[in-house]
Design a protein around this motif. Structure first.
Motif, short mmCIF file in Angstrom:
data_model
loop_
_atom_site.label_atom_id
_atom_site.label_comp_id
_atom_site.label_asym_id
_atom_site.label_seq_id
_atom_site.Cartn_x
_atom_site.Cartn_y
_atom_site.Cartn_z
N GLY A 188 0.68 -1.16 -0.05
CA GLY A 188 0.15 0.02 -0.13
C GLY A 188 0.81 1.13 0.01
O GLY A 188 0.21 2.47 0.13
N LYS A 189 2.12 1.25 -0.18
CA LYS A 189 3.13 2.37 -0.39
C LYS A 189 3.66 2.58 -1.58
O LYS A 189 4.59 3.53 -1.72
CB LYS A 189 4.00 2.42 0.94
N THR A 190 3.55 1.79 -2.52
CA THR A 190 4.49 1.66 -3.65
C THR A 190 3.67 2.74 -4.72
O THR A 190 2.68 2.47 -4.99
CB THR A 190 4.51 0.48 -4.08
N PRO A 191 4.57 3.58 -5.32
CA PRO A 191 4.04 4.92 -6.10
C PRO A 191 3.61 4.13 -7.40
O PRO A 191 4.20 2.92 -7.75
CB PRO A 191 5.25 5.86 -6.17
N SER A 192 2.81 4.73 -8.06
CA SER A 192 1.96 4.20 -9.11
C SER A 192 3.23 4.18 -10.29
O SER A 192 3.71 5.04 -10.53
CB SER A 192 0.90 4.92 -9.92
N PHE A 193 3.34 3.04 -11.06
CA PHE A 193 4.00 3.16 -12.35
C PHE A 193 3.08 2.99 -13.74
O PHE A 193 3.56 2.19 -14.60
CB PHE A 193 5.15 2.07 -12.33
N GLY A 194 1.95 3.46 -13.43
CA GLY A 194 0.99 3.46 -14.61
C GLY A 194 0.78 1.97 -14.74
O GLY A 194 0.06 1.32 -13.78
N ASP A 195 0.76 1.28 -15.79
CA ASP A 195 0.38 -0.03 -15.94
C ASP A 195 1.44 -1.09 -15.73
O ASP A 195 1.30 -2.24 -15.82
CB ASP A 195 -0.16 -0.40 -17.32
N ALA A 196 2.68 -0.63 -15.17
CA ALA A 196 3.61 -1.42 -14.73
C ALA A 196 3.26 -2.57 -13.83
O ALA A 196 3.82 -3.93 -13.81
CB ALA A 196 4.84 -0.80 -14.38
N PHE A 197 2.42 -2.19 -12.70
CA PHE A 197 2.15 -3.19 -11.70
C PHE A 197 0.69 -3.30 -11.38
O PHE A 197 0.07 -2.12 -10.98
CB PHE A 197 2.70 -2.74 -10.50
N ALA A 198 -0.03 -3.96 -12.07
CA ALA A 198 -1.49 -4.03 -11.81
C ALA A 198 -1.56 -5.53 -11.15
O ALA A 198 -1.74 -6.71 -12.04
CB ALA A 198 -2.60 -4.08 -13.24
N SER A 199 -1.60 -5.82 -9.96
CA SER A 199 -1.66 -7.00 -9.32
C SER A 199 -2.84 -7.92 -9.69
O SER A 199 -4.11 -7.33 -9.64
CB SER A 199 -1.76 -7.04 -7.92
N ASN A 200 -2.83 -9.12 -10.02
CA ASN A 200 -3.94 -10.03 -10.20
C ASN A 200 -4.08 -10.95 -9.21
O ASN A 200 -4.94 -11.69 -9.31
CB ASN A 200 -3.80 -10.66 -11.32
N VAL A 201 -3.45 -10.60 -7.89
CA VAL A 201 -3.94 -11.52 -6.83
C VAL A 201 -5.31 -10.93 -6.22
O VAL A 201 -5.60 -9.89 -5.91
CB VAL A 201 -2.87 -11.28 -5.71
N PRO A 202 -6.09 -12.09 -6.04
CA PRO A 202 -7.59 -11.74 -5.46
C PRO A 202 -7.37 -11.12 -4.15
O PRO A 202 -6.20 -11.68 -3.05
CB PRO A 202 -8.09 -12.96 -5.19
N ALA A 203 -8.22 -10.07 -3.56
CA ALA A 203 -8.07 -9.58 -2.44
C ALA A 203 -7.81 -10.16 -1.31
O ALA A 203 -6.98 -10.10 -0.35
CB ALA A 203 -9.18 -8.47 -2.20
N GLY A 204 -8.69 -11.42 -1.25
CA GLY A 204 -8.41 -12.29 -0.03
C GLY A 204 -7.34 -13.20 0.23
O GLY A 204 -7.12 -13.60 1.31
N GLN A 205 -6.70 -13.07 -1.08
CA GLN A 205 -5.29 -13.69 -0.98
C GLN A 205 -4.05 -12.90 -0.81
O GLN A 205 -2.91 -13.35 -0.54
CB GLN A 205 -5.20 -14.77 -2.06
N MET A 206 -4.33 -11.69 -1.03
CA MET A 206 -3.01 -10.66 -0.56
C MET A 206 -3.03 -10.31 0.66
O MET A 206 -3.66 -9.46 1.28
CB MET A 206 -3.39 -9.46 -1.62
N LEU A 207 -2.22 -10.92 1.39
CA LEU A 207 -2.05 -10.51 2.88
C LEU A 207 -1.13 -9.38 3.17
O LEU A 207 -0.36 -8.89 2.41
CB LEU A 207 -1.21 -12.07 3.50
N ARG A 208 -1.07 -8.86 4.30
CA ARG A 208 -0.44 -7.70 4.93
C ARG A 208 0.60 -8.17 5.60
O ARG A 208 0.62 -9.39 6.25
CB ARG A 208 -1.41 -6.63 5.62
N GLU A 209 1.49 -7.32 5.98
CA GLU A 209 2.82 -7.85 6.86
C GLU A 209 2.58 -8.14 8.28
O GLU A 209 3.01 -9.22 8.82
CB GLU A 209 3.62 -6.37 6.88
N ALA A 210 1.37 -8.01 8.72
CA ALA A 210 0.82 -8.12 10.10
C ALA A 210 0.48 -9.59 10.03
O ALA A 210 -0.04 -10.14 11.11
CB ALA A 210 0.00 -7.32 10.59
#
Length: 282
Positions: free
Chosen positions: A68-90
């Motif tokens: 949640g802190k990576t600046p946008s690089f346009g279309d360079a990073f559009a994660s396809n990981v489903p929201a429920g499978q993308m975990l946070r550091e905690a």
């Protein structure tokens, strides 16, 4: 090689190819002061996501560039990981959700500042964990074409050759690495660790890559490393590789290592571990 490790190796090689191709060709942005990110970071993570989740679509994913802190690089990073499978550091280690047992923990480019300055100490780090149990790991340095791998209970390897930690037990003969937080401070715990260790060991190093520091302890190049400010993606792969090579990893106060609480002391053997625990905790 298990299917888990085979997938980690394929992903590490793909990410490494991206890093080689982008070296010297991309600019950088700051996530915060001195915390750099490049298009290579996000492209490499996207490639890793695609490989591991294509092989294991029900697994979870924890990546540095999805916090949640990576600046946008346009279309360079559009994660396809489903929201429920993308975990946070905690949500890793002992704090991992019970209903999400398998999580890929990934640093697509460990050593981004080195990468930006074309200093050849950076790598891709990939681990698969089940709670606090790290199952397999791969660390790949595309500059040297060195691939460190491990599976739990199966030993650690560098380019297919088994590795073991140093047999040195005298701290006066130990080469030790200190990893700093991104924005180093004169009063930080890492600076204090540097000050306490510098007069005890043979020499200190700061490579700029926590994952490589751990890999170098595992392969006998270093005898130890300390990192007071690690994130799970910095250390997950390296801790397993170190342990499978015969090394020791604990919290910096001597408690068992936990991905949810990452201050880390890692050494070649228990003799050195006990000595440096006393150095860090006088």
């Amino acid at each position: 090689m298990s299917e888990f490790l085979d997938t980690a190796v394929r992903a590490a090689h793909e990410a490494g190819a991206i890093l080689r191709e982008k070296l010297g060709k991309v600019g950088f942005r700051e996530k915060s002061r001195a915390d750099l990110v490049t298009e290579a970071d996000v492209l490499a993570q996207r490639a890793i996501e695609e490989i591991v989740l294509d092989a294991f679509p029900c697994h979870c994913f924890l990546g540095e560039e999805s916090q949640g802190k990576t600046p946008s690089f346009g279309d360079a990073f559009a994660s396809n990981v489903p929201a429920g499978q993308m975990l946070r550091e905690a949500q890793c280690g002992s704090a991992a959700p019970a209903d999400k047992p398998y999580t890929w923990i990934v640093d697509p480019l460990d050593g981004t500042t080195n990468f930006v300055h074309r200093v050849p100490f950076f790598c891709t780090s990939i681990a698969l964990a089940r709670g606090n149990d790290i199952i397999c790991a791969a660390i790949y340095n595309p500059n040297t074409n060195e691939l460190y791998t491990a599976e739990k209970g199966c030993g650690a390897y560098l380019n297919g050759a088994k590795i073991t930690t140093s047999s040195e037990e005298d701290p006066a003969h130990a080469l030790v690495a200190i990893s700093y937080e991104t924005e180093a401070r004169s009063d930080s715990l890492d600076t204090l660790a540097f000050q306490r260790c510098v007069t005890v060991c043979q020499a200190l190093r700061r490579t700029g890559s926590t994952a490589l520091n751990l890999a170098y302890v595992a392969s006998g190049r270093f005898e130890g490393m300390s990192c007071q400010s690690a994130h799970p993606w910095d250390v997950a792969a390296g801790v397993l590789i170190l342990q499978e090579a015969g090394g020791v990893a604990t919290n910096t106060n001597g408690k068992p290592f936990d991905l949810a609480n990452q201050p880390l002391l890692a050494t070649a053997n228990w003799s050195l571990q006990n000595h440096f625990l006393k150095v860090l905790n006088p």
